[in-house]
Design an enzyme around this catalytic site. Structure first.
Site, PDB file in Angstrom:
ATOM      1  CG  ASP A   1      -6.918  -2.175  -3.648  1.00 35.19           C
ATOM      2  OD1 ASP A   1      -7.232  -1.026  -3.265  1.00 35.19           O
ATOM      3  OD2 ASP A   1      -5.778  -2.658  -3.491  1.00 35.19           O
TER       4      ASP A   1
ATOM      5  CB  SER B   1      -0.937  -0.060   1.212  1.00 34.40           C
ATOM      6  OG  SER B   1      -1.959   0.876   1.092  1.00 34.40           O
TER       7      SER B   1
ATOM      8  CG  HIS C   1      -6.051  -1.763   0.020  1.00 40.16           C
ATOM      9  ND1 HIS C   1      -5.123  -1.557  -0.980  1.00 40.16           N
ATOM     10  CD2 HIS C   1      -5.545  -1.186   1.124  1.00 40.16           C
ATOM     11  CE1 HIS C   1      -4.107  -0.867  -0.495  1.00 40.16           C
ATOM     12  NE2 HIS C   1      -4.336  -0.630   0.784  1.00 40.16           N
TER      13      HIS C   1
END
Ligand code: NAG
Length: 429
Positions: A373, A219, A403
């Protein structure tokens, strides 16, 4: 009606209110995800109320709650674990205990959390680092970071039973996070720690093979990993180069907040579009006007329109990800935002903005993207651009994935993907 009944009723309404998340049919482990969403939404609502009342910044409250599942650096039968600093940036180091004649591989890991949250000491990251060290017989450096809470948060923590000293130490053990620190602090902390690790004497001290060092992150950590890997290519001070980069659902671009994945997944937990945009804007400023402009995708000034070719999903996404979507040409925003917060147009914050000459020199790459996501298309476009520039890329696209699946404990799909990720590292690092 007794008091208990009323209480239950309230809890029920509360649960229904927060817990109702319309999820796609084929998303993995939907009930667990609903449970998780319930917890996150509750924390987020507390944080929002705190912010509206002027008690605390939203991200500070979020960080306060998220710092609970933190674990100390505890060695076990197979790995020695210690906290230290690399160039003043706190890191947690994992060194396998088994005897090794040869030099070991090294992996530099950067955790996620939207440039605002998270820590290497978080339970799930600690577990991941141990597994990585064991499976690869590698030295793992995990860049730490904890709350940067403001004064008020500190007082709350102290009043909750932590000593002042503990609290202060916690605040220091971090690559610097928003909202207290903004770009390029996060980038620079990670870069300085990485450069420190890549020094010959340091590698020798840890018994790491200079030819087998990789970088990885998830991320926002994937963003930082991609960004520092690019930076390293042109750095005359660093002789040792990375063998691989591994990016787990990375965020790589700030320009277009109207990608198909942002449209399709704008409400999908645990990272709805509103939170992602908030994370992005907090990376650059606490001024909410950038967030507002980003949310409606009118933040890039006309002078910077030449950059859109680097993030043009109409040409960079494969057909199946574009299905049913029309490309809207960018609507330009005021120049003032870019003048005040130039970071959001900086390649160190948005590695997808690098030109092909830069990308061409990147090492072997692994990218994980998830179907549900908002960051899916960031990752996919980076894969396309790297491949177009001639970089070898393995793309692992997880159908039904969402995610954060690697760092959220308790999901089978998370373990499965983690396993694939570790297998790839094992074969390629
Ligand atoms: C994006 O790509 C499409 C073609 O795929 C093109 O028609 C369009 O002009 C491009 N837009 C920008 C801003 O580069």
């Amino acid at each position: 009606m007794g008091r208990k009944t009323i209480l239950l009723l309230l809890v029920g309404i509360f649960t229904a209110y927060y817990g109702y998340t319309p999820l796609p049919d084929n998303i993995e482990e939907p009930w667990k995800l609903i449970g998780l969403t319930f917890i996150l939404n509750t924390i987020s609502n507390v944080a929002l109320v705190g912010e509206v009342l002027g008690i605390n910044h939203y991200m500070n409250t979020m960080n306060f709650f998220m710092s609970f599942p933190k674990v100390p650096p505890t060695s076990d039968e197979t790995v020695t674990v210690m906290d230290t600093t690399f160039s003043n940036v706190p890191v947690r180091v994992y060194v396998p205990k088994r005897k090794s004649e040869a030099l070991r591989r090294g992996l530099f890991y950067i955790h996620g959390g939207g440039f605002c949250l998270g820590s290497a000491a978080q339970y799930s990251y600690d577990v991941l680092s141990r597994r990585t060290a064991n499976r690869l017989d590698a030295v793992v450096i995990s860049t730490k970071c904890v709350s940067n809470g403001n004064q008020r948060m500190r007082i709350e923590k102290v009043s909750l039973g932590m000593t002042r000293k503990e609290t202060e130490r916690n605040e220091l053990e971090s690559y610097r996070l928003a909202p207290k620190y903004h770009f390029p602090n996060q980038f620079e902390d990670v870069y300085n720690a990485l450069k420190w690790f890549l020094r010959k004497d340091i590698l020798k001290g840890y018994g790491v093979d200079p030819k087998r060092i990789g970088i990885s992150g998830d991320s926002a950590g994937g963003n930082l990993a991609a960004a520092v890997t690019q930076q390293l290519i042109d750095d005359p001070d660093v002789k040792i180069k990375l063998k691989i980069q591994s990016l787990i659902y990375p965020a790589v671009q700030t320009l277009d907040m109207d990608l198909p994945s942002l449209r399709e997944n704008s409400q999908i937990p645990p990272l709805p579009k509103s939170l992602m945009v908030r994370f992005w804007s907090e990376y650059f400023t606490t001024d909410r006007s950038l967030e507002k402009a980003m949310f409606i995708n009118q933040h890039v000034p006309v002078e910077s329109s030449y950059l859109f070719k680097f993030v043009n999903w109409s040409s960079l996404l494969p057909e199946n990800f574009k299905k049913g979507h029309f490309y809207n040409s960018p609507i330009h925003g005021p120049s003032e935002l870019a003048r005040k917060y130039p970071g959001f147009l900086d390649v160190r914050a948005a590695p997808l903005l690098a030109d092909d000459n830069k990308l061409r020199n990147l090492p072997l790459t692994y990218v994980i993207t998830c179907q549900y996501d908002v960051l899916r298309d960031d990752g996919i476009m980076y894969v396309t651009r790297l491949r177009n520039a001639g970089v070898r890329v393995t793309h692992n696209h997880v159908e039904g994935g969402f995610h954060g699946l690697i760092s959220i404990p308790g999901f089978k799909i998370g373990l499965k993907v983690e396993n694939q990720y570790l297998s790839w590292l094992s074969e390629n690092l």
